[in-house]
Write a protein that holds these residues in place. Structure first.
Motif, mmCIF file in Angstrom:
data_model
loop_
_atom_site.group_PDB
_atom_site.id
_atom_site.type_symbol
_atom_site.label_atom_id
_atom_site.label_comp_id
_atom_site.label_asym_id
_atom_site.label_seq_id
_atom_site.Cartn_x
_atom_site.Cartn_y
_atom_site.Cartn_z
ATOM 1 N N GLU A 386 0.828 -1.204 0.000
ATOM 2 C CA GLU A 386 0.000 0.000 0.000
ATOM 3 C C GLU A 386 0.866 1.259 0.000
ATOM 4 O O GLU A 386 0.559 2.242 -0.700
ATOM 5 C CB GLU A 386 -0.948 0.001 1.200
ATOM 6 N N PHE A 387 1.935 1.250 0.765
ATOM 7 C CA PHE A 387 2.822 2.417 0.817
ATOM 8 C C PHE A 387 3.433 2.660 -0.561
ATOM 9 O O PHE A 387 3.451 3.801 -1.056
ATOM 10 C CB PHE A 387 3.931 2.181 1.847
ATOM 11 N N GLN A 434 0.559 -3.325 -11.748
ATOM 12 C CA GLN A 434 -0.804 -3.863 -11.697
ATOM 13 C C GLN A 434 -0.846 -5.196 -10.962
ATOM 14 O O GLN A 434 -1.811 -5.488 -10.247
ATOM 15 C CB GLN A 434 -1.352 -4.008 -13.114
ATOM 16 N N LEU A 435 0.209 -5.992 -11.126
ATOM 17 C CA LEU A 435 0.268 -7.274 -10.417
ATOM 18 C C LEU A 435 0.392 -7.046 -8.916
ATOM 19 O O LEU A 435 -0.303 -7.701 -8.119
ATOM 20 C CB LEU A 435 1.453 -8.094 -10.929
ATOM 21 N N THR A 446 -7.837 -1.643 -0.222
ATOM 22 C CA THR A 446 -8.789 -0.907 -1.065
ATOM 23 C C THR A 446 -8.116 0.282 -1.752
ATOM 24 O O THR A 446 -8.802 1.107 -2.366
ATOM 25 C CB THR A 446 -9.981 -0.409 -0.234
ATOM 26 N N VAL A 447 -6.793 0.416 -1.648
ATOM 27 C CA VAL A 447 -6.111 1.579 -2.224
ATOM 28 C C VAL A 447 -6.068 1.473 -3.739
ATOM 29 O O VAL A 447 -6.138 0.379 -4.317
ATOM 30 C CB VAL A 447 -4.677 1.733 -1.676
ATOM 31 N N ASP A 448 -5.973 2.629 -4.406
ATOM 32 C CA ASP A 448 -5.807 2.679 -5.847
ATOM 33 C C ASP A 448 -4.318 2.689 -6.191
ATOM 34 O O ASP A 448 -3.478 3.113 -5.396
ATOM 35 C CB ASP A 448 -6.459 3.940 -6.425
ATOM 36 N N LEU A 449 -4.005 2.213 -7.380
ATOM 37 C CA LEU A 449 -2.645 2.260 -7.886
ATOM 38 C C LEU A 449 -2.360 3.648 -8.457
ATOM 39 O O LEU A 449 -3.132 4.159 -9.271
ATOM 40 C CB LEU A 449 -2.456 1.201 -8.980
ATOM 41 N N MET A 465 0.930 12.331 -12.566
ATOM 42 C CA MET A 465 0.474 11.215 -11.749
ATOM 43 C C MET A 465 -0.808 10.634 -12.336
ATOM 44 O O MET A 465 -1.723 11.368 -12.678
ATOM 45 C CB MET A 465 0.238 11.651 -10.303
ATOM 46 N N ARG A 466 -0.844 9.322 -12.469
ATOM 47 C CA ARG A 466 -2.048 8.655 -12.961
ATOM 48 C C ARG A 466 -2.539 7.680 -11.902
ATOM 49 O O ARG A 466 -1.736 7.019 -11.225
ATOM 50 C CB ARG A 466 -1.768 7.904 -14.268
#
Length: 468
Positions: A386-387, A434-435, A446-449, A465-466
């Motif tokens: 997550e970090f 993504q992996l 639940t974090v976004d990439l 940033m995307r």
């Protein structure tokens, strides 16, 4: 059981050689059947705790969680086997390495035992410290990346030093880069560390590839050892496949600077090798050192961004019994104590959440082209993922363009110009991120990439940033 990284078999037979020894892998191991282990009963009727046998790993090739055997993880078949040996002792180098590994295993087992007992520091003799320094360099020098570099033919050798390497091989009569690698490792095992630095370097350069001989002594002389541990009990360090070869610092088209190197000992102990160019607690930084740091930064295209990501990490050099620090200055004690009587006092530095996860992040950033990541607990893995996945630090998770042609062009240009340290093609890096995001989701995250996309506009490169 020996700490050697080879499995017992005749010297002429194939062996699985670990580039991360089993005594270190066992520190990350879990029980064979987690949650279902029944303590075995000895002949005296007392319960014995079962020994760790399995590792929990992320299989990056298959995209799945799995368990791996300690005996079959982080190694290569016949990595040190010398097929040219006419006396049939083809595993001689592996046995020579095992002597150093056994000595390092004893030292690090004591470090772990003292840390686990709640002590705040560990004492090492100069001989033990030198043994550990030698071991850490060879761990870096024999990692999987170096194995790929040297285990090739003369014709196919394509590292940056190709011209120098081929000339050296001709001069010394080596038939392959692998022969040079073997000779270098043997030289690093035998060089005396008690000699004056210039003499020791001269002697080593006669037996090893000169640029690697200089690298050996730079590693010994220009970094200090710090034993680090997470302040939060629930946090842990990861063990990536190439962790012992990872460094922190700017990389440009030509120069690169390693401010920190890393050596995981256990989920709770990370050896950090910190450059003496950086300031550290308790000692006033010398003006000459500050000048050397600025000079080092100036070699990069953007000196203002060529500092250390971990400069504020609260670590310092070990104390000793032959000097003391007075008003920020190191002063030698008035004693004629011999070097073999020197004792070093290494504290265990408790790192906060950000510093622990920044170290994990550096390792994850460099694991994109490896196959395996080892972790101890799912909770600590989730925290690390997550970090990394949500961090917005410039220079990390940078992907070139969004279309294949743009990606190829931008990747080539930024690498040639040395504008960014860690830029990957989209088809290399984005699937990896993504992996990792998928793994995090499977652990309940639940974090976004979030990652940086490098775009080109004429001769100007911008990042954005995307999130996905």
């Amino acid at each position: 059981m020996s700490a050697s990284s080879s499995q017992a078999s005749p010297s002429s037979s194939s062996q699985y050689h670990h580039f991360v020894p089993r005594f270190l892998l066992r520190n990350f191991a879990v029980f064979k059947n987690p949650g279902k282990v029944v303590p075995k009963t000895s002949k005296k009727g007392k319960n014995r705790t079962p020994q760790p046998q399995k590792l929990t790993v992320l299989d990056l090739q298959r995209g799945e969680f799995k368990q791996g055997d300690v005996s079959e993880t982080f190694g290569i078949v016949d990595m040190y086997r010398d097929f040219e040996e006419v006396d049939r002792d083809q595993q001689k180098l592996e046995r020579e390495l095992s002597v150093l590994e056994n000595a390092a295993a004893d030292i690090l087992a004591r470090v772990k035992r003292i840390h686990d007992a709640g002590k705040n520091q560990v004492q090492l003799s100069r001989k033990e410290k030198d043994t550990l320094r030698r071991f850490l360099f060879i761990m870096m020098y024999r990692n999987s990346s170096f194995a790929k570099r040297f285990q090739t033919s003369r014709k196919d050798y394509d590292a940056d030093d190709r011209v120098e390497m081929l000339a050296y091989m001709d001069e010394r009569g080596f038939q392959s880069p692998r022969d040079v690698w073997f000779a270098n490792i043997r030289a690093f095992l035998k060089v005396e560390l008690d000699e004056d630095w210039p003499n020791a370097l001269e002697n080593l350069s006669r037996r090893a590839y000169p640029s690697d001989a200089r690298w050996f002594f730079t590693h010994i002389q220009a970094f200090f050892i710090a034993f680090c541990t997470p302040k939060k009990t629930e946090e842990e360090f990861l063990l990536t496949q190439n962790a012992y070869g990872v460094y922190e610092g700017p990389t440009s088209a030509g120069p690169w600077t390693d401010y920190h190197r890393f050596a995981p000992v256990s989920p709770k102990i990370m050896i950090v090798l910190r450059s003496l160019l950086l300031p550290f607690a308790g000692v006033e930084q010398d003006a000459g050192i500050r000048q050397m740091l600025e000079s080092t930064k100036s070699m990069h295209p953007d000196p203002d961004k060529a500092g250390s990501f971990l400069e504020d990490m609260p670590v310092s050099r070990a104390g000793n019994n032959y000097s003391r620090v007075i008003n920020g200055r190191v002063e030698l004690l008035s004693t004629k104590m011999s070097r073999d009587k020197h004792i070093f006092y290494f504290p265990f530095f408790a790192l906060d959440h950000d510093h622990v996860q920044k170290i994990n992040m550096i390792c994850l950033e460099n694991a994109h082209d490896t196959s395996t990541i080892v972790y101890k607990s799912p909770e600590s893995l989730r925290t690390a993922l997550e970090f990394y996945l949500t961090d917005k630090t410039p220079g990390f998770k940078v992907i070139c363009g969004s279309r294949p042609n743009d990606s190829d062009y931008l990747h080539r240009m930024v690498r040639e110009m040395g504008l960014l340290s860690h830029v990957r093609r989209e088809d290399e890096m984005r699937p990896y991120l993504q992996l990792l995001h998928k793994f995090a989701r499977q652990l309940g995250s639940t974090v976004d990439l979030e990652y940086n996309v490098l775009n080109g506009l004429g001769s100007i490169f911008t990042t954005a940033m995307r999130t996905e």
